[in-house]
Scaffold this motif. Sequence first.
Motif, PDB file in Angstrom:
ATOM      1  N   GLU A  93      32.703  29.191  56.613  1.00 30.57           N
ATOM      2  CA  GLU A  93      33.088  29.271  58.017  1.00 30.57           C
ATOM      3  C   GLU A  93      32.509  30.461  58.752  1.00 30.57           C
ATOM      4  OE1 GLU A  93      37.497  29.200  59.386  1.00 30.57           O
ATOM      5  OE2 GLU A  93      37.229  27.771  57.858  1.00 30.57           O
ATOM      6  N   ASN A  94      32.346  31.524  58.233  1.00 25.50           N
ATOM      7  CA  ASN A  94      32.161  32.451  58.841  1.00 25.50           C
ATOM      8  C   ASN A  94      30.683  33.348  58.494  1.00 25.50           C
ATOM      9  OD1 ASN A  94      34.492  32.620  60.518  1.00 25.50           O
ATOM     10  ND2 ASN A  94      35.393  33.276  58.484  1.00 25.50           N
ATOM     11  N   TYR A  95      30.145  33.345  57.204  1.00 20.27           N
ATOM     12  CA  TYR A  95      29.082  34.133  56.762  1.00 20.27           C
ATOM     13  C   TYR A  95      27.774  33.451  56.669  1.00 20.27           C
ATOM     14  CZ  TYR A  95      33.285  37.265  56.983  1.00 20.27           C
ATOM     15  OH  TYR A  95      34.125  37.919  57.312  1.00 20.27           O
ATOM     16  N   LEU A  96      27.709  32.117  56.704  1.00 26.86           N
ATOM     17  CA  LEU A  96      26.473  31.763  56.661  1.00 26.86           C
ATOM     18  C   LEU A  96      25.539  31.809  57.807  1.00 26.86           C
ATOM     19  CD1 LEU A  96      26.935  28.145  54.759  1.00 26.86           C
ATOM     20  CD2 LEU A  96      26.186  30.622  53.889  1.00 26.86           C
ATOM     21  N   PRO A  97      24.110  31.758  57.645  1.00 25.47           N
ATOM     22  CA  PRO A  97      23.388  31.818  59.063  1.00 25.47           C
ATOM     23  C   PRO A  97      23.728  30.973  59.886  1.00 25.47           C
ATOM     24  CG  PRO A  97      21.824  32.095  56.825  1.00 25.47           C
ATOM     25  CD  PRO A  97      23.404  31.530  56.421  1.00 25.47           C
ATOM     26  N   LYS A  98      23.990  31.262  61.227  1.00 27.98           N
ATOM     27  CA  LYS A  98      24.168  29.840  62.063  1.00 27.98           C
ATOM     28  C   LYS A  98      23.111  29.219  62.441  1.00 27.98           C
ATOM     29  CE  LYS A  98      28.099  31.896  63.208  1.00 27.98           C
ATOM     30  NZ  LYS A  98      28.635  32.641  62.173  1.00 27.98           N
ATOM     31  N   ASN A  99      23.357  27.867  62.990  1.00 25.45           N
ATOM     32  CA  ASN A  99      22.215  26.860  63.221  1.00 25.45           C
ATOM     33  C   ASN A  99      21.020  27.122  62.194  1.00 25.45           C
ATOM     34  OD1 ASN A  99      24.020  26.195  65.223  1.00 25.45           O
ATOM     35  ND2 ASN A  99      23.053  28.003  66.339  1.00 25.45           N
ATOM     36  N   TYR A 100      21.236  27.205  61.149  1.00 24.10           N
ATOM     37  CA  TYR A 100      20.015  27.564  60.121  1.00 24.10           C
ATOM     38  C   TYR A 100      19.733  26.504  59.239  1.00 24.10           C
ATOM     39  CZ  TYR A 100      17.169  30.270  57.022  1.00 24.10           C
ATOM     40  OH  TYR A 100      16.112  30.620  56.038  1.00 24.10           O
ATOM     41  N   ASN A 101      18.584  25.910  59.318  1.00 24.48           N
ATOM     42  CA  ASN A 101      18.221  24.999  58.221  1.00 24.48           C
ATOM     43  C   ASN A 101      17.319  25.439  57.311  1.00 24.48           C
ATOM     44  OD1 ASN A 101      19.662  22.332  58.981  1.00 24.48           O
ATOM     45  ND2 ASN A 101      18.122  22.334  60.885  1.00 24.48           N
ATOM     46  N   TYR A 102      17.925  25.881  56.153  1.00 24.01           N
ATOM     47  CA  TYR A 102      16.938  26.479  55.262  1.00 24.01           C
ATOM     48  C   TYR A 102      16.335  25.381  54.489  1.00 24.01           C
ATOM     49  CZ  TYR A 102      21.221  25.663  52.491  1.00 24.01           C
ATOM     50  OH  TYR A 102      22.687  24.895  52.263  1.00 24.01           O
ATOM     51  N   GLN A 103      15.140  25.804  53.892  1.00 22.77           N
ATOM     52  CA  GLN A 103      14.403  24.893  52.991  1.00 22.77           C
ATOM     53  C   GLN A 103      14.980  24.789  51.623  1.00 22.77           C
ATOM     54  OE1 GLN A 103      10.468  26.530  53.712  1.00 22.77           O
ATOM     55  NE2 GLN A 103      10.965  26.183  55.715  1.00 22.77           N
ATOM     56  N   THR A 104      14.910  26.116  50.907  1.00 21.37           N
ATOM     57  CA  THR A 104      15.436  25.852  49.444  1.00 21.37           C
ATOM     58  C   THR A 104      16.773  26.739  49.576  1.00 21.37           C
ATOM     59  OG1 THR A 104      13.196  25.354  48.839  1.00 21.37           O
ATOM     60  CG2 THR A 104      14.749  26.025  47.062  1.00 21.37           C
ATOM     61  N   TYR A 105      17.743  26.344  48.827  1.00 22.93           N
ATOM     62  CA  TYR A 105      18.783  27.190  48.554  1.00 22.93           C
ATOM     63  C   TYR A 105      18.698  28.047  47.125  1.00 22.93           C
ATOM     64  CZ  TYR A 105      23.696  28.155  47.359  1.00 22.93           C
ATOM     65  OH  TYR A 105      25.040  28.494  46.866  1.00 22.93           O
ATOM     66  N   TYR A 106      18.646  29.172  47.106  1.00 22.26           N
ATOM     67  CA  TYR A 106      18.727  29.683  45.855  1.00 22.26           C
ATOM     68  C   TYR A 106      19.932  30.295  45.260  1.00 22.26           C
ATOM     69  CZ  TYR A 106      13.555  29.825  45.455  1.00 22.26           C
ATOM     70  OH  TYR A 106      12.333  29.394  45.410  1.00 22.26           O
ATOM     71  N   GLU A 107      20.300  30.213  44.345  1.00 24.33           N
ATOM     72  CA  GLU A 107      21.483  30.846  43.733  1.00 24.33           C
ATOM     73  C   GLU A 107      21.218  31.275  42.101  1.00 24.33           C
ATOM     74  OE1 GLU A 107      25.335  28.935  44.303  1.00 24.33           O
ATOM     75  OE2 GLU A 107      26.255  30.832  43.273  1.00 24.33           O
ATOM     76  N   PRO A 108      20.783  32.635  42.130  1.00 25.27           N
ATOM     77  CA  PRO A 108      20.266  32.880  40.806  1.00 25.27           C
ATOM     78  C   PRO A 108      21.450  33.297  39.775  1.00 25.27           C
ATOM     79  CG  PRO A 108      19.866  34.564  42.349  1.00 25.27           C
ATOM     80  CD  PRO A 108      20.399  33.540  43.000  1.00 25.27           C
ATOM     81  N   PHE A 109      22.713  33.513  40.089  1.00 25.33           N
ATOM     82  CA  PHE A 109      23.715  33.759  39.308  1.00 25.33           C
ATOM     83  C   PHE A 109      24.873  32.710  39.553  1.00 25.33           C
ATOM     84  CE2 PHE A 109      22.135  37.861  40.988  1.00 25.33           C
ATOM     85  CZ  PHE A 109      21.882  38.677  39.829  1.00 25.33           C
ATOM     86  N   ILE A 110      24.332  31.641  38.817  1.00 19.00           N
ATOM     87  CA  ILE A 110      25.105  30.343  39.040  1.00 19.00           C
ATOM     88  C   ILE A 110      26.526  30.309  38.761  1.00 19.00           C
ATOM     89  CG2 ILE A 110      24.296  28.778  37.727  1.00 19.00           C
ATOM     90  CD1 ILE A 110      24.836  27.876  41.171  1.00 19.00           C
ATOM     91  N   GLY A 111      26.812  30.799  37.633  1.00 16.15           N
ATOM     92  CA  GLY A 111      28.207  30.445  37.050  1.00 16.15           C
ATOM     93  C   GLY A 111      28.710  29.379  37.347  1.00 16.15           C
ATOM     94  N   GLY A 112      29.852  29.207  37.733  1.00 19.12           N
ATOM     95  CA  GLY A 112      30.439  27.838  37.872  1.00 19.12           C
ATOM     96  C   GLY A 112      30.065  26.892  39.223  1.00 19.12           C
ATOM     97  N   GLY A 113      29.334  27.725  39.892  1.00 22.15           N
ATOM     98  CA  GLY A 113      28.649  27.099  41.183  1.00 22.15           C
ATOM     99  C   GLY A 113      29.449  26.633  42.250  1.00 22.15           C
ATOM    100  N   ALA A 114      30.415  27.468  42.627  1.00 21.86           N
ATOM    101  CA  ALA A 114      31.227  27.078  43.494  1.00 21.86           C
ATOM    102  C   ALA A 114      30.717  26.680  45.090  1.00 21.86           C
ATOM    103  CB  ALA A 114      32.299  28.119  43.731  1.00 21.86           C
ATOM    104  N   LEU A 115      29.863  27.732  45.399  1.00 25.43           N
ATOM    105  CA  LEU A 115      29.122  27.554  46.464  1.00 25.43           C
ATOM    106  C   LEU A 115      28.241  26.663  46.660  1.00 25.43           C
ATOM    107  CD1 LEU A 115      29.275  28.669  49.652  1.00 25.43           C
ATOM    108  CD2 LEU A 115      27.571  30.302  48.811  1.00 25.43           C
TER     109      LEU A 115
END
Length: 281
Positions: A27-49
Motif C-alpha cells: 500500500e505505501n512503500y513500493l515505488p509509485k507508478n513504477y513498472n520494474y523490469q525484473t523483481y529481485y528477492e535475494p533472501f526469499i524465505g517463504g516468499g510472502a512479498l
Amino acid sequence: MVSVNKLVKPFLKWAGGKRQLVPLIIENYLPKNYNYQTYYEPFIGGGALLFALQPKKAVINDSNAELINCYEVIRDSVDELIDKLKFYKNNEEYYYTIRDWDREESFQDRTPVQRASRIIFLNKTCYNGLFRVNSQGQFNVPFGKYKNPNILDVAVLKAVSKYLNDNQITILNLDFQDALKNAKRGDFVYLDPPYDPVSDTASFTGYDVNGFNKDEQIRLKETFDSLDRRGCKVLLSNAYTNFIKDLYKDYKQTKISAIRAINSNAKKRGKVDEILVKNYE
Ligand SMILES: C[S@@+](CC[C@H](N)C(=O)[O-])C[C@H]1O[C@@H](n2cnc3c(N)ncnc32)[C@H](O)[C@@H]1O
C-alpha cells in the motif's frame, strides 16, 4: 494493482515471514507508478512479498539449499511431490524418523522430491514451524504435537507451481551478493535479510549454519549502495536498532510496529519495531 491468484502464497511458514508487513509495503512503500523490469528477492524465505506481487519476471534466491530445492521441485515435479506428501503421517515416532534423514550418509542419495517433501512435512509438523539446524547442519526442531496439521495443501502447491512455470522466474541458491550481480537500472530489489538482533540475548540466528552477523549487515549495506549506484530501486526491511538506523542514515527510513510471526520464546512474541529503508520517494 493487477489481479493476482490468491492461492499463490507461501507454502512454508518461515522465520521472519512477512505476512503482516506485506499489505503495508504494497500500500505505501513500493515505488509509485513504477513498472520494474525484473523483481529481485535475494533472501526469499517463504516468499510472502513475491507471491503477493506475482511479478512476471523475477530472480529469487536464498542461501538455504533445502529451501531452494523446495521451490525447484514445486516448479518441476509438483505432482510427484504431492503423491509423496500423501504418505506422511503426523506421528511423533514417524516425525523423528524423517527428521533424522540428514543424520545419515544416505541423505546425499535422496532425490530432490524426497528432500522437498521432507522439508514441507517437517515445517508443517515441527514445533512452531521453524527451520533450525545445529552446528552440523542437522535439522533439530522437536515434534510439534499439532492435532491436525495441513501437511498437504494441493491447491497452494499447484498454484505456486503454475506461477513459477508460467512466468520468467529464475531460482538461485547463492550468497545474496552473487544473486544480485546482474541487477540493473529499472529493476526493483527487495532485501529482507536475517534481522539485526534487538539485544544480544534476543539473538535469533536459526536460518542455517552461517549466522548473519554485523559484518554481514555491513556487507549488505555496501550491496545496497552498489544497487543504488546502478539505478535500481531498493527496499530493505530490518529490525529497528540503532546500528541499522545509523548504517542506513543516508536513505529514507520509516519505523513500523509489526508482530513477529515466529519467536521460539512465547513470552517474546509480540510487537517488534521494524525499519523500512528505501532509495526512492
Ligand atoms: C528474514 S528471512 C526472509 C523472510 C522472507 N521475506 C519471508 O517472507 O518469509 C531471511 C532469509 O535469508 C537467508 N539468508 C541468510 N544468509 C544469506 C545469505 N548470505 N545470502 C542469501 N540468503 C541468506 C535465510 O536462509 C533466510 O531464508
